[in-house]
Design a protein around this motif. Sequence first.
Motif, PDB file in Angstrom:
ATOM      1  N   LEU A 198      15.430 -66.690 -11.278  1.00  0.00           N
ATOM      2  CA  LEU A 198      15.702 -65.734 -10.192  1.00  0.00           C
ATOM      3  C   LEU A 198      14.425 -65.019  -9.776  1.00  0.00           C
ATOM      4  O   LEU A 198      14.143 -64.856  -8.588  1.00  0.00           O
ATOM      5  CB  LEU A 198      16.716 -64.682 -10.652  1.00  0.00           C
ATOM      6  N   MET A 199      13.646 -64.559 -10.774  1.00  0.00           N
ATOM      7  CA  MET A 199      12.411 -63.846 -10.431  1.00  0.00           C
ATOM      8  C   MET A 199      11.448 -64.770  -9.688  1.00  0.00           C
ATOM      9  O   MET A 199      10.826 -64.361  -8.694  1.00  0.00           O
ATOM     10  CB  MET A 199      11.734 -63.293 -11.685  1.00  0.00           C
ATOM     11  N   HIS A 200      11.326 -66.017 -10.139  1.00  0.00           N
ATOM     12  CA  HIS A 200      10.390 -66.929  -9.463  1.00  0.00           C
ATOM     13  C   HIS A 200      10.901 -67.316  -8.072  1.00  0.00           C
ATOM     14  O   HIS A 200      10.096 -67.571  -7.167  1.00  0.00           O
ATOM     15  CB  HIS A 200      10.072 -68.134 -10.357  1.00  0.00           C
TER      16      HIS A 200
ATOM     17  N   ASP B   2       6.376 -65.529 -16.911  1.00  0.00           N
ATOM     18  CA  ASP B   2       6.051 -64.275 -16.222  1.00  0.00           C
ATOM     19  C   ASP B   2       5.213 -64.602 -14.984  1.00  0.00           C
ATOM     20  O   ASP B   2       5.340 -65.677 -14.428  1.00  0.00           O
ATOM     21  CB  ASP B   2       5.357 -63.312 -17.195  1.00  0.00           C
ATOM     22  N   ALA B   3       4.332 -63.689 -14.588  1.00  0.00           N
ATOM     23  CA  ALA B   3       3.564 -63.912 -13.366  1.00  0.00           C
ATOM     24  C   ALA B   3       2.319 -64.741 -13.665  1.00  0.00           C
ATOM     25  O   ALA B   3       1.182 -64.277 -13.522  1.00  0.00           O
ATOM     26  CB  ALA B   3       3.203 -62.574 -12.743  1.00  0.00           C
ATOM     27  N   GLY B   4       2.538 -65.975 -14.087  1.00  0.00           N
ATOM     28  CA  GLY B   4       1.444 -66.869 -14.417  1.00  0.00           C
ATOM     29  C   GLY B   4       2.019 -68.235 -14.722  1.00  0.00           C
ATOM     30  O   GLY B   4       3.244 -68.394 -14.808  1.00  0.00           O
TER      31      GLY B   4
ATOM     32  N   LYS C 206      13.778 -59.783 -16.563  1.00  0.00           N
ATOM     33  CA  LYS C 206      12.473 -59.385 -16.019  1.00  0.00           C
ATOM     34  C   LYS C 206      12.503 -58.119 -15.171  1.00  0.00           C
ATOM     35  O   LYS C 206      13.488 -57.839 -14.484  1.00  0.00           O
ATOM     36  CB  LYS C 206      11.933 -60.498 -15.102  1.00  0.00           C
ATOM     37  N   TYR C 207      11.365 -57.451 -15.194  1.00  0.00           N
ATOM     38  CA  TYR C 207      11.056 -56.342 -14.273  1.00  0.00           C
ATOM     39  C   TYR C 207      10.259 -56.934 -13.123  1.00  0.00           C
ATOM     40  O   TYR C 207       9.187 -57.507 -13.338  1.00  0.00           O
ATOM     41  CB  TYR C 207      10.253 -55.296 -15.059  1.00  0.00           C
ATOM     42  N   TRP C 208      10.777 -56.825 -11.907  1.00  0.00           N
ATOM     43  CA  TRP C 208      10.003 -57.315 -10.752  1.00  0.00           C
ATOM     44  C   TRP C 208      10.388 -56.477  -9.548  1.00  0.00           C
ATOM     45  O   TRP C 208      11.521 -56.541  -9.064  1.00  0.00           O
ATOM     46  CB  TRP C 208      10.265 -58.804 -10.495  1.00  0.00           C
ATOM     47  N   GLY C 209       9.485 -55.632  -9.079  1.00  0.00           N
ATOM     48  CA  GLY C 209       9.764 -54.745  -7.949  1.00  0.00           C
ATOM     49  C   GLY C 209      10.058 -53.332  -8.440  1.00  0.00           C
ATOM     50  O   GLY C 209      10.564 -53.137  -9.549  1.00  0.00           O
TER      51      GLY C 209
ATOM     52  N   GLY D  81      -2.283 -60.082  -8.856  1.00  0.00           N
ATOM     53  CA  GLY D  81      -1.850 -59.304 -10.020  1.00  0.00           C
ATOM     54  C   GLY D  81      -0.417 -58.821  -9.831  1.00  0.00           C
ATOM     55  O   GLY D  81       0.146 -58.900  -8.722  1.00  0.00           O
ATOM     56  N   SER D  82       0.156 -58.272 -10.917  1.00  0.00           N
ATOM     57  CA  SER D  82       1.562 -57.865 -10.819  1.00  0.00           C
ATOM     58  C   SER D  82       1.741 -56.631  -9.939  1.00  0.00           C
ATOM     59  O   SER D  82       2.800 -56.463  -9.334  1.00  0.00           O
ATOM     60  CB  SER D  82       2.155 -57.654 -12.211  1.00  0.00           C
ATOM     61  N   VAL D  83       0.704 -55.791  -9.798  1.00  0.00           N
ATOM     62  CA  VAL D  83       0.849 -54.599  -8.927  1.00  0.00           C
ATOM     63  C   VAL D  83       1.177 -55.060  -7.511  1.00  0.00           C
ATOM     64  O   VAL D  83       2.125 -54.579  -6.872  1.00  0.00           O
ATOM     65  CB  VAL D  83      -0.446 -53.742  -8.950  1.00  0.00           C
TER      66      VAL D  83
ATOM     67  N   SER E   6      -1.266 -58.841 -21.034  1.00  0.00           N
ATOM     68  CA  SER E   6      -2.370 -58.114 -21.655  1.00  0.00           C
ATOM     69  C   SER E   6      -2.381 -56.661 -21.207  1.00  0.00           C
ATOM     70  O   SER E   6      -2.794 -55.789 -21.964  1.00  0.00           O
ATOM     71  CB  SER E   6      -3.710 -58.778 -21.345  1.00  0.00           C
ATOM     72  N   SER E   7      -1.896 -56.369 -19.988  1.00  0.00           N
ATOM     73  CA  SER E   7      -1.898 -54.967 -19.555  1.00  0.00           C
ATOM     74  C   SER E   7      -0.854 -54.176 -20.346  1.00  0.00           C
ATOM     75  O   SER E   7      -1.014 -52.978 -20.560  1.00  0.00           O
ATOM     76  CB  SER E   7      -1.655 -54.847 -18.048  1.00  0.00           C
ATOM     77  N   ALA E   8       0.199 -54.844 -20.809  1.00  0.00           N
ATOM     78  CA  ALA E   8       1.230 -54.136 -21.584  1.00  0.00           C
ATOM     79  C   ALA E   8       0.662 -53.678 -22.921  1.00  0.00           C
ATOM     80  O   ALA E   8       0.767 -52.501 -23.291  1.00  0.00           O
ATOM     81  CB  ALA E   8       2.443 -55.042 -21.793  1.00  0.00           C
TER      82      ALA E   8
ATOM     83  N   GLY F  72       2.285 -58.074  -6.727  1.00  0.00           N
ATOM     84  CA  GLY F  72       3.536 -58.833  -6.804  1.00  0.00           C
ATOM     85  C   GLY F  72       4.764 -57.931  -6.705  1.00  0.00           C
ATOM     86  O   GLY F  72       5.710 -58.234  -5.968  1.00  0.00           O
ATOM     87  N   HIS F  73       4.744 -56.799  -7.411  1.00  0.00           N
ATOM     88  CA  HIS F  73       5.892 -55.874  -7.357  1.00  0.00           C
ATOM     89  C   HIS F  73       6.096 -55.381  -5.922  1.00  0.00           C
ATOM     90  O   HIS F  73       7.219 -55.222  -5.462  1.00  0.00           O
ATOM     91  CB  HIS F  73       5.658 -54.672  -8.278  1.00  0.00           C
ATOM     92  N   ARG F  74       4.979 -55.151  -5.224  1.00  0.00           N
ATOM     93  CA  ARG F  74       5.067 -54.655  -3.840  1.00  0.00           C
ATOM     94  C   ARG F  74       5.703 -55.713  -2.935  1.00  0.00           C
ATOM     95  O   ARG F  74       6.498 -55.400  -2.053  1.00  0.00           O
ATOM     96  CB  ARG F  74       3.651 -54.299  -3.355  1.00  0.00           C
TER      97      ARG F  74
ATOM     98  N   SER G  93       0.999 -49.438 -16.847  1.00  0.00           N
ATOM     99  CA  SER G  93       1.532 -50.728 -16.425  1.00  0.00           C
ATOM    100  C   SER G  93       3.008 -50.667 -16.811  1.00  0.00           C
ATOM    101  O   SER G  93       3.319 -50.305 -17.950  1.00  0.00           O
ATOM    102  CB  SER G  93       0.805 -51.829 -17.202  1.00  0.00           C
ATOM    103  N   GLY G  94       3.898 -50.996 -15.874  1.00  0.00           N
ATOM    104  CA  GLY G  94       5.330 -50.819 -16.136  1.00  0.00           C
ATOM    105  C   GLY G  94       5.750 -51.386 -17.476  1.00  0.00           C
ATOM    106  O   GLY G  94       6.311 -50.691 -18.334  1.00  0.00           O
ATOM    107  N   SER G  95       5.438 -52.668 -17.695  1.00  0.00           N
ATOM    108  CA  SER G  95       5.937 -53.335 -18.898  1.00  0.00           C
ATOM    109  C   SER G  95       5.295 -52.797 -20.182  1.00  0.00           C
ATOM    110  O   SER G  95       5.774 -53.088 -21.280  1.00  0.00           O
ATOM    111  CB  SER G  95       5.721 -54.847 -18.793  1.00  0.00           C
ATOM    112  N   ALA G  96       4.232 -51.996 -20.072  1.00  0.00           N
ATOM    113  CA  ALA G  96       3.614 -51.406 -21.273  1.00  0.00           C
ATOM    114  C   ALA G  96       4.593 -50.491 -21.997  1.00  0.00           C
ATOM    115  O   ALA G  96       4.513 -50.336 -23.221  1.00  0.00           O
ATOM    116  CB  ALA G  96       2.351 -50.626 -20.895  1.00  0.00           C
TER     117      ALA G  96
END
Length: 330
Positions: free
Chosen positions: A241-243, A282-284, A18-21, A191-193, A107-109, A195-197, A140-143
């Motif tokens: 780990l991400m969760h 993921d984030a859901g 995962k991408y997180w941060g 949202g993930s924005v 969906s943003s990806a 969450g990354h912060r 969106s990063g994952s896009a």
Amino acid sequence: MTDLTATAIAHPNIAFIKYWGDQDPKIHLPANGSISMVMDCLGTKTSVTFDPDFVTDLLTINDKAASQKSLVRVQRFLQIIRDMANWQMYARVVSENNFPMGTGIASSASAFAALSLAATKAIGLGLSESELSRLARHGSGSACRSIPSGFVEWTAGEDDNTSFACSIAPPNHWELMDLVVVINKEHKKVGSVEGHRLAATSPFQKTRVHGSPQRLDTCRQALLTKDFEKFADIVEFDSNLMHAVMMTSHPALFFWEPASLELIKQIPYWRKKGLPVCYTLDAGPNVHVITLSQFAEEIKERISSIPDILNVLCAKPGLGARLSDRLTFC
Ligand code: PMV
């Protein structure tokens, strides 16, 4: 010369690592690299038309005028393209999804991958795959991982130029199936924005990021050699780990519902009994249940015995973003 209009489709992707941060949130420069699979059968179709008579950008999602928040995000993204191409016109963007948005299915990806391709084609800007991936990352990063095909790795990089995704194996490399167990269709509250912060506020984020090169190596190797046991172990570990980071952020983020946890507990047990299956979230609250396609029916039957499941969407490895006006359904 182009007629200033183009239509593209792109699929979401599910991250195995995962991408997180972020290293730099302004350009979605990630804290660590990630590996994913493009999810065929689920998709976004986006048409972009630039017009000298438009006085602003317009956005329609699933036949409705988009929220102000989505419009502003798309306007900012279109401005990046206008600046790249020294282009002045505004655009009408019409986007359609065949899966629920904002529920942990990216969906943003698919949205920003399809938009990147359609908008750049509409103005005749011929970008390479890596240039398109870099561009999509800004939306969106994952896009950036929905631009190439099949199994994809996003190298974190050090700056805007070095952070993009490439295919590491084509869709037909391995007959994996992602059974997306939909537990809640509500739009997620954080949202993930955001969450990354928040990731950096968890004491576990440093450890997670520090171990990511090794997890990437293990996952890449398991994918390339089709070693399901090794793959399952690293995919579940990375999701957990991400969760763990999410749950120990300030404020804490809890995405799981009771049915998510029930699946997280059941799936390793099914694997112990001999079924090739693992989970990742993921984030859901929705659980991505990964298996081999020949076991999909049996796993679906097991999933249906878990209470509070709304439905199960199926996705196999898919192609990257492409010009098309057909949203492919399986
Ligand atoms: O691209 P974003 O900002 O929607 O972030 C994606 C974050 C996760 O889906 C949770 C993980 C990932 O790598 O896709």
